[in-house]
Design a protein around this motif. Structure first.
Motif, mmCIF file in Angstrom:
data_model
loop_
_atom_site.group_PDB
_atom_site.id
_atom_site.type_symbol
_atom_site.label_atom_id
_atom_site.label_comp_id
_atom_site.label_asym_id
_atom_site.label_seq_id
_atom_site.Cartn_x
_atom_site.Cartn_y
_atom_site.Cartn_z
ATOM 1 N N VAL A 257 0.858 -1.184 0.000
ATOM 2 C CA VAL A 257 0.000 0.000 0.000
ATOM 3 C C VAL A 257 0.894 1.232 0.000
ATOM 4 N N ALA A 258 0.894 1.971 -1.095
ATOM 5 C CA ALA A 258 1.776 3.124 -1.229
ATOM 6 C C ALA A 258 1.436 4.190 -0.196
ATOM 7 N N ALA A 259 2.471 4.844 0.340
ATOM 8 C CA ALA A 259 2.270 5.913 1.325
ATOM 9 C C ALA A 259 3.396 6.928 1.182
ATOM 10 N N GLU A 260 3.058 8.198 1.369
ATOM 11 C CA GLU A 260 4.065 9.253 1.278
ATOM 12 C C GLU A 260 4.400 9.746 2.677
ATOM 13 N N LEU A 261 5.701 9.727 2.996
ATOM 14 C CA LEU A 261 6.165 10.184 4.305
ATOM 15 C C LEU A 261 7.282 11.200 4.119
ATOM 16 N N SER A 262 7.426 12.088 5.082
ATOM 17 C CA SER A 262 8.554 13.013 5.059
ATOM 18 C C SER A 262 9.790 12.286 5.565
ATOM 19 N N VAL A 263 10.959 12.814 5.241
ATOM 20 C CA VAL A 263 12.207 12.250 5.756
ATOM 21 C C VAL A 263 12.195 12.285 7.276
ATOM 22 N N ALA A 264 11.677 13.365 7.849
ATOM 23 C CA ALA A 264 11.596 13.484 9.304
ATOM 24 C C ALA A 264 10.760 12.351 9.895
ATOM 25 N N ASP A 265 9.641 12.027 9.243
ATOM 26 C CA ASP A 265 8.777 10.940 9.724
ATOM 27 C C ASP A 265 9.505 9.597 9.644
ATOM 28 N N ILE A 266 10.181 9.372 8.534
ATOM 29 C CA ILE A 266 10.897 8.108 8.331
ATOM 30 C C ILE A 266 11.960 7.918 9.404
ATOM 31 N N LEU A 267 12.697 8.973 9.704
ATOM 32 C CA LEU A 267 13.758 8.881 10.714
ATOM 33 C C LEU A 267 13.181 8.705 12.117
ATOM 34 N N SER A 268 12.074 9.362 12.395
ATOM 35 C CA SER A 268 11.490 9.285 13.732
ATOM 36 C C SER A 268 10.839 7.927 13.991
ATOM 37 N N MET A 269 10.395 7.245 12.935
ATOM 38 C CA MET A 269 9.713 5.960 13.097
ATOM 39 C C MET A 269 10.648 4.770 12.952
ATOM 40 N N SER A 270 11.927 5.037 12.809
ATOM 41 C CA SER A 270 12.900 3.959 12.616
ATOM 42 C C SER A 270 14.187 4.300 13.357
ATOM 43 N N SER A 271 15.163 3.420 13.271
ATOM 44 C CA SER A 271 16.483 3.697 13.848
ATOM 45 C C SER A 271 17.463 4.150 12.779
ATOM 46 N N LEU A 272 16.941 4.549 11.637
ATOM 47 C CA LEU A 272 17.804 4.979 10.534
ATOM 48 C C LEU A 272 18.510 6.291 10.863
ATOM 49 N N GLN A 273 19.662 6.460 10.218
ATOM 50 C CA GLN A 273 20.450 7.667 10.454
ATOM 51 C C GLN A 273 20.318 8.694 9.342
ATOM 52 N N ALA A 274 19.789 8.275 8.188
ATOM 53 C CA ALA A 274 19.664 9.194 7.060
ATOM 54 C C ALA A 274 18.787 8.579 5.974
ATOM 55 N N VAL A 275 18.326 9.441 5.081
ATOM 56 C CA VAL A 275 17.708 9.004 3.829
ATOM 57 C C VAL A 275 18.623 9.514 2.732
ATOM 58 N N LEU A 276 19.132 8.598 1.910
ATOM 59 C CA LEU A 276 20.135 8.932 0.894
ATOM 60 C C LEU A 276 19.595 8.710 -0.509
ATOM 61 N N SER A 277 19.946 9.620 -1.412
ATOM 62 C CA SER A 277 19.640 9.380 -2.823
ATOM 63 C C SER A 277 20.609 8.324 -3.341
ATOM 64 N N ASP A 278 20.272 7.697 -4.468
ATOM 65 C CA ASP A 278 21.149 6.644 -4.978
ATOM 66 C C ASP A 278 22.492 7.167 -5.471
ATOM 67 N N ASN A 279 22.651 8.507 -5.554
ATOM 68 C CA ASN A 279 23.983 9.041 -5.881
ATOM 69 C C ASN A 279 24.701 9.567 -4.637
ATOM 70 N N GLY A 280 24.125 9.298 -3.446
ATOM 71 C CA GLY A 280 24.827 9.590 -2.197
ATOM 72 C C GLY A 280 24.468 10.881 -1.497
#
Length: 251
Positions: A182-205
């Motif tokens: 089910v597709a969903a749109e989230l902000s980078v801030a939301d993604i980081l707050s809901m996970s233990s991730l340290q960043a969202v990176l584009s495929d070119n870094g």
């Protein structure tokens, strides 16, 4: 406490428990022993490292090693005993398991270890080469069944993890109410707050700003890049989407 990097390879066979699952179980057992408890809620990131696929290299499906880092007061003897006991118990009968244990506080040549890992992604390596380098660097490298060919991938996995630019995190990210399919749109801030991730990176870094938005669909997986656990995304039309299965194959 010391920090340890542990890697296993070649523990499975078709229709048996995967190497990644065994690595997660070992990490949890070590955490339990460290905390002297039967439950452990802390997330240990197990990374999958793709190695060379070649007719001269026996592998089950993809030829990948599994690596994780743990901080503990346990001795190397205890760490090894827990790892080996579980490997012997859970590895497939036809497997060739290898185990590598690195004391990250020791004086080892990180560049030599990284070079071995990167070479193992593009060339056939030998057990002799792996054992010689492990002895030179003071890494505990052992085989636990079959031909023991897994020592090559186990050592290579350490180097690839240390490079900070290689590895796909085992499993799928849990991002709140997002459900695969089910597709969903989230902000980078939301993604980081809901996970233990340290960043969202584009495929070119490039590191995305926290107000950027990402359209998530399918299985959402993290990678290890720029020494960070990150969600990898690609540009699609005017926005961002999580990286495709094809893009993640490189990890």
């Amino acid at each position: 406490m010391k920090s340890w990097l542990i890697c296993i390879d070649d523990t499975d066979d078709i229709a048996t428990k995967g190497t990644g699952e065994i690595a997660e179980e070992i990490a949890n057992l070590l955490a339990q022993a460290h905390l002297k408890t039967k439950a452990n809620s802390d997330r240990c990131w197990v990374t999958r490292h793709q190695l060379f696929v070649h007719p001269d290299i026996p592998y089950t499906s993809h030829n990948s090693a599994m690596c994780f880092r743990i901080e503990t007061h346990l001795s190397v003897e205890t760490i090894k005993q827990i790892c080996v006991t579980h490997l012997l118990s859970e590895s497939a009968a036809a497997a060739d398991p290898g185990l590598a244990i690195l004391d990250m506080t020791s004086m080892y040549d990180i560049n030599a270890l990284i070079a071995f890992g990167q070479s193992a992604k593009v060339a056939v390596k030998t057990k002799q080469q792996a054992y010689e380098l492990a002895a030179e660097l003071g890494i505990d490298l052992t085989e636990h069944g079959g031909t023991g060919q897994g020592v090559i991938g186990a050592l290579a996995g350490l180097g690839l993890r240390l490079s900070g630019q290689d590895g796909r995190v085992k499993g799928q990210l849990d991002l709140g109410n997002y459900a695969a399919g089910v597709a969903a749109e989230l902000s980078v801030a939301d993604i980081l707050s809901m996970s233990s991730l340290q960043a969202v990176l584009s495929d070119n870094g490039d590191i995305l700003a926290i107000d950027e938005r990402v359209l998530l669909s399918g299985k959402v997986k993290a990678v290890y890049r720029q020494h960070m656990f990150a969600l990898l995304v690609s540009q699609h039309e005017s926005g961002w989407v999580n990286a495709s299965k094809q893009t993640l194959k490189a990890y």
